[in-house]
Design a protein around this motif. Structure first.
Motif, PDB file in Angstrom:
ATOM      1  N   LYS A   1      21.659 -32.387 -51.726  1.00  0.00           N
ATOM      2  CA  LYS A   1      22.644 -31.384 -51.304  1.00  0.00           C
ATOM      3  C   LYS A   1      23.100 -31.638 -49.868  1.00  0.00           C
ATOM      4  O   LYS A   1      24.283 -31.520 -49.554  1.00  0.00           O
ATOM      5  CB  LYS A   1      22.048 -29.983 -51.412  1.00  0.00           C
ATOM      6  CG  LYS A   1      21.723 -29.569 -52.822  1.00  0.00           C
ATOM      7  CD  LYS A   1      22.684 -28.530 -53.317  1.00  0.00           C
ATOM      8  CE  LYS A   1      22.327 -28.010 -54.699  1.00  0.00           C
ATOM      9  NZ  LYS A   1      22.514 -28.926 -55.770  1.00  0.00           N
ATOM     10  N   ARG A   2      22.139 -31.988 -48.975  1.00  0.00           N
ATOM     11  CA  ARG A   2      22.505 -32.294 -47.579  1.00  0.00           C
ATOM     12  C   ARG A   2      23.435 -33.503 -47.523  1.00  0.00           C
ATOM     13  O   ARG A   2      24.407 -33.510 -46.774  1.00  0.00           O
ATOM     14  CB  ARG A   2      21.250 -32.542 -46.734  1.00  0.00           C
ATOM     15  CG  ARG A   2      20.493 -31.293 -46.363  1.00  0.00           C
ATOM     16  CD  ARG A   2      19.438 -31.546 -45.302  1.00  0.00           C
ATOM     17  NE  ARG A   2      18.497 -32.602 -45.642  1.00  0.00           N
ATOM     18  CZ  ARG A   2      17.341 -32.397 -46.302  1.00  0.00           C
ATOM     19  NH1 ARG A   2      17.000 -31.205 -46.705  1.00  0.00           N
ATOM     20  NH2 ARG A   2      16.540 -33.416 -46.555  1.00  0.00           N
ATOM     21  N   GLU A   3      23.133 -34.519 -48.315  1.00  0.00           N
ATOM     22  CA  GLU A   3      23.960 -35.718 -48.334  1.00  0.00           C
ATOM     23  C   GLU A   3      25.363 -35.396 -48.870  1.00  0.00           C
ATOM     24  O   GLU A   3      26.352 -35.917 -48.365  1.00  0.00           O
ATOM     25  CB  GLU A   3      23.316 -36.811 -49.198  1.00  0.00           C
ATOM     26  CG  GLU A   3      22.048 -37.395 -48.587  1.00  0.00           C
ATOM     27  CD  GLU A   3      22.302 -38.046 -47.232  1.00  0.00           C
ATOM     28  OE1 GLU A   3      23.142 -38.965 -47.168  1.00  0.00           O
ATOM     29  OE2 GLU A   3      21.671 -37.640 -46.254  1.00  0.00           O
ATOM     30  N   GLU A   4      25.417 -34.546 -49.875  1.00  0.00           N
ATOM     31  CA  GLU A   4      26.687 -34.134 -50.463  1.00  0.00           C
ATOM     32  C   GLU A   4      27.544 -33.378 -49.438  1.00  0.00           C
ATOM     33  O   GLU A   4      28.745 -33.549 -49.381  1.00  0.00           O
ATOM     34  CB  GLU A   4      26.384 -33.232 -51.662  1.00  0.00           C
ATOM     35  CG  GLU A   4      27.547 -32.906 -52.541  1.00  0.00           C
ATOM     36  CD  GLU A   4      27.120 -32.067 -53.718  1.00  0.00           C
ATOM     37  OE1 GLU A   4      27.279 -30.822 -53.639  1.00  0.00           O
ATOM     38  OE2 GLU A   4      26.591 -32.638 -54.685  1.00  0.00           O
ATOM     39  N   ASN A   5      26.896 -32.552 -48.623  1.00  0.00           N
ATOM     40  CA  ASN A   5      27.613 -31.764 -47.624  1.00  0.00           C
ATOM     41  C   ASN A   5      28.119 -32.607 -46.455  1.00  0.00           C
ATOM     42  O   ASN A   5      29.021 -32.181 -45.737  1.00  0.00           O
ATOM     43  CB  ASN A   5      26.740 -30.618 -47.107  1.00  0.00           C
ATOM     44  CG  ASN A   5      26.530 -29.544 -48.146  1.00  0.00           C
ATOM     45  OD1 ASN A   5      27.344 -29.389 -49.046  1.00  0.00           O
ATOM     46  ND2 ASN A   5      25.436 -28.835 -48.057  1.00  0.00           N
ATOM     47  N   LYS A   6      27.543 -33.784 -46.260  1.00  0.00           N
ATOM     48  CA  LYS A   6      27.988 -34.661 -45.176  1.00  0.00           C
ATOM     49  C   LYS A   6      29.333 -35.294 -45.487  1.00  0.00           C
ATOM     50  O   LYS A   6      30.064 -35.670 -44.603  1.00  0.00           O
ATOM     51  CB  LYS A   6      26.962 -35.785 -44.940  1.00  0.00           C
ATOM     52  CG  LYS A   6      25.717 -35.329 -44.229  1.00  0.00           C
ATOM     53  CD  LYS A   6      24.795 -36.519 -44.016  1.00  0.00           C
ATOM     54  CE  LYS A   6      23.504 -36.118 -43.355  1.00  0.00           C
ATOM     55  NZ  LYS A   6      22.588 -37.264 -43.212  1.00  0.00           N
ATOM     56  N   GLU A   7      29.610 -35.446 -46.770  1.00  0.00           N
ATOM     57  CA  GLU A   7      30.845 -36.145 -47.197  1.00  0.00           C
ATOM     58  C   GLU A   7      32.071 -35.326 -46.981  1.00  0.00           C
ATOM     59  O   GLU A   7      32.182 -34.188 -46.972  1.00  0.00           O
ATOM     60  CB  GLU A   7      30.737 -36.550 -48.665  1.00  0.00           C
ATOM     61  CG  GLU A   7      29.634 -37.544 -48.887  1.00  0.00           C
ATOM     62  CD  GLU A   7      29.395 -37.845 -50.358  1.00  0.00           C
ATOM     63  OE1 GLU A   7      30.061 -37.260 -51.227  1.00  0.00           O
ATOM     64  OE2 GLU A   7      28.543 -38.677 -50.633  1.00  0.00           O
TER      65      GLU A   7
END
Length: 140
Positions: free
Chosen positions: A134-140
């Protein structure tokens, strides 16, 4: 994407699955670590519709990997070959401690605790990995 979480141990292997949206992780059960367990778990992953298998990777407190991590990596490679599914690793440091604390809060003791701790650990590993996604997804 549905995920399968694995807490590998020499005696027992805890298993958990995520929901298809990767919001929650539910403990599935604990399996005795036998010669046939890898094939059983690979079949279970496919049966449950998992797209990726997340293995708890036991690291030392200094972030190095020891003999236990090598066993997990070998088991993961075997499962990958048998299932055809993608594998990932998640640092499992202190998940067993957290699982014991959780079970203590629920007043689960004795044989019942022994049967559940690996399953709870697998769910905690999966939850940590899903939070990372989820954190990685929010970085995009």
């Amino acid at each position: 994407m549905k995920l399968m979480g694995i807490d590998y141990g020499d005696a027992r292997i805890g298993v958990a699955f995520s929901d298809p949206l990767c919001v929650t992780a539910q403990g599935f059960g604990t399996f005795k670590n036998t010669n046939a367990v890898c094939g059983e778990l690979a079949a279970l992953a496919k049966e449950q519709g998992a797209e990726r298998i997340v293995f708890g990777l036991p690291k030392n407190m200094n972030n190095s990997e020891g003999e236990s991590a090598a066993k997990v990596r070998a088991f993961a490679e075997e499962m990958k070959a048998l299932s055809g599914l993608e594998v990932a690793f998640w640092d499992e440091r202190l998940t067993t401690v957290a699982a014991h604390a959780f079970l203590s809060e629920l007043d689960v003791r004795g044989k019942k605790r022994k049967a559940l701790v690996d399953t709870v650990s697998a769910a905690l590993i999966l939850e940590g990995y899903m939070q990372f996604l989820k954190r990685e997804e929010n970085k995009e």
